[in-house]
Design a protein around this motif. Structure first.
Motif, PDB file in Angstrom:
ATOM      1  N   VAL A  16      -0.769  38.345  27.609  1.00  0.00           N
ATOM      2  CA  VAL A  16      -0.660  36.896  27.814  1.00  0.00           C
ATOM      3  C   VAL A  16       0.056  36.655  29.141  1.00  0.00           C
ATOM      4  O   VAL A  16       0.994  37.376  29.499  1.00  0.00           O
ATOM      5  CB  VAL A  16       0.071  36.217  26.633  1.00  0.00           C
ATOM      6  CG1 VAL A  16       1.510  36.672  26.525  1.00  0.00           C
ATOM      7  CG2 VAL A  16      -0.011  34.718  26.743  1.00  0.00           C
ATOM      8  N   ALA A  17      -0.419  35.678  29.882  1.00  0.00           N
ATOM      9  CA  ALA A  17       0.206  35.319  31.157  1.00  0.00           C
ATOM     10  C   ALA A  17       1.499  34.544  30.910  1.00  0.00           C
ATOM     11  O   ALA A  17       1.595  33.757  29.972  1.00  0.00           O
ATOM     12  CB  ALA A  17      -0.755  34.484  31.995  1.00  0.00           C
ATOM     13  N   VAL A  18       2.486  34.767  31.775  1.00  0.00           N
ATOM     14  CA  VAL A  18       3.729  34.003  31.741  1.00  0.00           C
ATOM     15  C   VAL A  18       3.622  32.965  32.855  1.00  0.00           C
ATOM     16  O   VAL A  18       3.500  33.305  34.023  1.00  0.00           O
ATOM     17  CB  VAL A  18       4.956  34.918  31.957  1.00  0.00           C
ATOM     18  CG1 VAL A  18       6.230  34.095  31.974  1.00  0.00           C
ATOM     19  CG2 VAL A  18       5.003  35.996  30.885  1.00  0.00           C
ATOM     20  N   ILE A  19       3.646  31.706  32.457  1.00  0.00           N
ATOM     21  CA  ILE A  19       3.458  30.592  33.382  1.00  0.00           C
ATOM     22  C   ILE A  19       4.786  29.855  33.558  1.00  0.00           C
ATOM     23  O   ILE A  19       5.447  29.518  32.556  1.00  0.00           O
ATOM     24  CB  ILE A  19       2.382  29.613  32.849  1.00  0.00           C
ATOM     25  CG1 ILE A  19       1.087  30.352  32.494  1.00  0.00           C
ATOM     26  CG2 ILE A  19       2.133  28.477  33.832  1.00  0.00           C
ATOM     27  CD1 ILE A  19       0.403  31.017  33.663  1.00  0.00           C
ATOM     28  N   ASP A  20       5.166  29.562  34.809  1.00  0.00           N
ATOM     29  CA  ASP A  20       6.409  28.825  35.041  1.00  0.00           C
ATOM     30  C   ASP A  20       6.183  27.320  34.902  1.00  0.00           C
ATOM     31  O   ASP A  20       5.066  26.866  34.618  1.00  0.00           O
ATOM     32  CB  ASP A  20       7.025  29.186  36.391  1.00  0.00           C
ATOM     33  CG  ASP A  20       6.236  28.671  37.590  1.00  0.00           C
ATOM     34  OD1 ASP A  20       5.300  27.877  37.411  1.00  0.00           O
ATOM     35  OD2 ASP A  20       6.577  29.076  38.724  1.00  0.00           O
ATOM     36  N   GLU A  21       7.244  26.551  35.096  1.00  0.00           N
ATOM     37  CA  GLU A  21       7.168  25.100  34.908  1.00  0.00           C
ATOM     38  C   GLU A  21       6.249  24.402  35.906  1.00  0.00           C
ATOM     39  O   GLU A  21       5.827  23.259  35.699  1.00  0.00           O
ATOM     40  CB  GLU A  21       8.570  24.459  34.956  1.00  0.00           C
ATOM     41  CG  GLU A  21       9.305  24.640  36.268  1.00  0.00           C
ATOM     42  CD  GLU A  21      10.028  25.994  36.370  1.00  0.00           C
ATOM     43  OE1 GLU A  21      10.523  26.297  37.457  1.00  0.00           O
ATOM     44  OE2 GLU A  21      10.069  26.752  35.386  1.00  0.00           O
ATOM     45  N   VAL A  26       3.690  33.864  36.763  1.00  0.00           N
ATOM     46  CA  VAL A  26       4.816  34.625  37.298  1.00  0.00           C
ATOM     47  C   VAL A  26       4.931  36.010  36.670  1.00  0.00           C
ATOM     48  O   VAL A  26       5.817  36.778  37.027  1.00  0.00           O
ATOM     49  CB  VAL A  26       6.145  33.852  37.120  1.00  0.00           C
ATOM     50  CG1 VAL A  26       6.132  32.576  37.947  1.00  0.00           C
ATOM     51  CG2 VAL A  26       6.408  33.555  35.643  1.00  0.00           C
ATOM     52  N   GLY A  27       4.039  36.315  35.757  1.00  0.00           N
ATOM     53  CA  GLY A  27       4.089  37.633  35.133  1.00  0.00           C
ATOM     54  C   GLY A  27       3.110  37.731  33.985  1.00  0.00           C
ATOM     55  O   GLY A  27       2.286  36.843  33.764  1.00  0.00           O
ATOM     56  N   GLN A  28       3.248  38.833  33.286  1.00  0.00           N
ATOM     57  CA  GLN A  28       2.366  39.086  32.161  1.00  0.00           C
ATOM     58  C   GLN A  28       3.113  39.900  31.130  1.00  0.00           C
ATOM     59  O   GLN A  28       3.864  40.821  31.470  1.00  0.00           O
ATOM     60  CB  GLN A  28       1.136  39.851  32.638  1.00  0.00           C
ATOM     61  CG  GLN A  28       0.192  40.242  31.547  1.00  0.00           C
ATOM     62  CD  GLN A  28      -1.029  40.984  32.073  1.00  0.00           C
ATOM     63  OE1 GLN A  28      -1.457  40.768  33.184  1.00  0.00           O
ATOM     64  NE2 GLN A  28      -1.561  41.865  31.253  1.00  0.00           N
ATOM     65  N   LEU A  29       2.920  39.552  29.870  1.00  0.00           N
ATOM     66  CA  LEU A  29       3.455  40.328  28.761  1.00  0.00           C
ATOM     67  C   LEU A  29       2.294  41.008  28.065  1.00  0.00           C
ATOM     68  O   LEU A  29       1.232  40.421  27.909  1.00  0.00           O
ATOM     69  CB  LEU A  29       4.181  39.429  27.762  1.00  0.00           C
ATOM     70  CG  LEU A  29       5.451  38.751  28.246  1.00  0.00           C
ATOM     71  CD1 LEU A  29       5.941  37.785  27.175  1.00  0.00           C
ATOM     72  CD2 LEU A  29       6.521  39.783  28.549  1.00  0.00           C
ATOM     73  N   GLY A  30       2.513  42.244  27.656  1.00  0.00           N
ATOM     74  CA  GLY A  30       1.445  42.957  26.982  1.00  0.00           C
ATOM     75  C   GLY A  30       1.973  43.895  25.918  1.00  0.00           C
ATOM     76  O   GLY A  30       3.130  44.305  25.949  1.00  0.00           O
ATOM     77  N   LYS A  31       1.119  44.200  24.986  1.00  0.00           N
ATOM     78  CA  LYS A  31       1.437  45.131  23.910  1.00  0.00           C
ATOM     79  C   LYS A  31       0.178  45.883  23.533  1.00  0.00           C
ATOM     80  O   LYS A  31      -0.898  45.312  23.430  1.00  0.00           O
ATOM     81  CB  LYS A  31       1.972  44.353  22.694  1.00  0.00           C
ATOM     82  CG  LYS A  31       2.281  45.186  21.485  1.00  0.00           C
ATOM     83  CD  LYS A  31       3.455  46.086  21.723  1.00  0.00           C
ATOM     84  CE  LYS A  31       3.778  46.878  20.457  1.00  0.00           C
ATOM     85  NZ  LYS A  31       4.581  48.036  20.727  1.00  0.00           N
TER      86      LYS A  31
END
Length: 151
Positions: A16-21, A26-31
């Motif tokens: 999932v993408a990490v979106i700022d305000e 600004v990044g990505q989380l993964g598992k």
């Protein structure tokens, strides 16, 4: 994914993408989920659930196509030679009706007969295999990101 020194593992990657305000990525989380662990969980579930009885099975398959994701008994994939692959093998998943486990295969065949274009509705039904009678209790699991499993 096959490796030269480790056994073959199938994985599901969740990202999932990490979106700022400001709406910028600004990044990505993964598992990564090893499907081998799902098989072990399903086997443990079957062995501790008195409702499933001694001959019970638990399995998960994709609604679209019927490919096994996990199973308490039998394999969900096999390796085959592949001349185009870097390690010389490819991993192929079984459809539920092609499972090496006779009970899972019989349930999968019954599901295929009751489906249209592999779009399963996870009905509850009785079916026979090897002189024994079984009850299939199915439930659908889906989300907005494309997950569509039958359990």
């Amino acid at each position: 994914f096959p490796t030269p020194t480790l056994p073959t593992y199938l994985i599901i990657q969740c990202n999932v993408a990490v979106i700022d305000e400001n709406g910028r990525c600004v990044g990505q989380l993964g598992k990564d989920l090893l499907l081998n662990f799902l098989n072990k969980f399903l086997l443990q579930l079957v062995s501790t659930d008195a409702m499933l009885g001694d001959g019970g099975r638990a399995f998960v398959f994709e609604s679209r196509g019927g490919l096994l994701v996990g199973a308490s008994h039998g394999e969900v994939y096999f390796e085959q030679p592949c001349s185009r692959c870097s390690l010389g093998i490819s991993v192929v998943r079984y459809r539920a009706d092609q499972s090496p486990d006779a009970v899972v295969s019989a349930a999968g065949q019954s599901l295929l007969w009751s489906s249209v274009n592999y779009q399963f509705s996870a009905p509850n039904f009785y079916f026979g295999q090897g002189g024994s009678s079984y009850f299939h209790f199915g439930r659908a699991l889906s989300d907005d990101l494309g997950l569509s499993w039958q359990i």
